[in-house]
Scaffold this motif. Structure first.
Motif, PDB file in Angstrom:
ATOM      1  N   UNK A   1       0.826  -1.209   0.000  1.00  0.00           N
ATOM      2  CA  UNK A   1       0.000   0.000   0.000  1.00  0.00           C
ATOM      3  C   UNK A   1       0.861   1.259   0.000  1.00  0.00           C
ATOM      4  N   UNK A   2       1.960   1.248   0.754  1.00  0.00           N
ATOM      5  CA  UNK A   2       2.854   2.401   0.774  1.00  0.00           C
ATOM      6  C   UNK A   2       3.469   2.651  -0.599  1.00  0.00           C
ATOM      7  N   UNK A   3       3.875   1.573  -1.261  1.00  0.00           N
ATOM      8  CA  UNK A   3       4.458   1.706  -2.604  1.00  0.00           C
ATOM      9  C   UNK A   3       3.423   2.211  -3.607  1.00  0.00           C
ATOM     10  N   UNK A   4       2.211   1.653  -3.569  1.00  0.00           N
ATOM     11  CA  UNK A   4       1.153   2.101  -4.477  1.00  0.00           C
ATOM     12  C   UNK A   4       0.849   3.586  -4.258  1.00  0.00           C
ATOM     13  N   UNK A   5       0.800   4.001  -3.014  1.00  0.00           N
ATOM     14  CA  UNK A   5       0.531   5.407  -2.697  1.00  0.00           C
ATOM     15  C   UNK A   5       1.619   6.302  -3.284  1.00  0.00           C
TER      16      UNK A   5
END
Length: 155
Positions: A111-115
């Motif tokens: 999720x952090x990478x996608x954000x």
């Protein structure tokens, strides 16, 4: 509220204004945040825009008045002690305000990478050389519909 994530909780809104609460929001997220009150219909009313990291905001409110916060630029929801919505406790004669810590929500590395990729890539994500199953989550854009209290009551 329009949000790409589904909120499991029932609709949240203010109920009455007969028991005051005195709070101080403290931004511990590391980025600027917006803070909003949920009114008597559940509408989002932004009270502060871009409270800096480490910033403090004092608010007089009421016991049944819920509050939310989000990252000013990415619109990612912030948390209050792990909860998405802050419900004040009623004032009981204390000589100080209740300090409310606003923090980043816990997220998976994915999720952090996608954000981060969403923030950096504004164009067609299908042109990126990444696994195709990531295209869908990257296309979802977050939106928050609110009334800006600060704009309504400027003198």
């Amino acid at each position: 509220m329009s949000d790409s994530e589904t909120e499991a909780d029932s609709p949240v809104k203010s109920l009455h204004y007969n028991r005051p609460a005195y709070i101080t929001f403290l931004n511990r997220t590391g980025y600027p945040i917006d803070i909003a009150w949920l009114d008597y219909r559940g509408n989002i009313v932004r009270y502060i825009k871009e409270l800096a990291s480490g910033g403090v905001y004092h608010q007089n409110t009421y016991f049944t008045h819920p509050w939310i916060a989000w990252h000013s630029r990415t619109l990612e929801r912030a948390s209050f002690g792990g909860k998405k919505v802050f419900q004040p406790q009623p004032w009981q004669g204390e000589q100080h305000r209740t300090v409310v810590y606003i923090d980043r929500p816990m997220k998976s590395l994915l999720k952090l990478c996608l954000q981060t990729v969403k923030y950096l890539v504004r164009g067609d994500v299908e042109l990126l050389e990444i696994p195709k199953d990531l295209h869908g989550p990257l296309k979802k854009r977050r939106r928050i519909d609110f009334v800006d209290y600060t704009a309504l009551y400027r003198h």
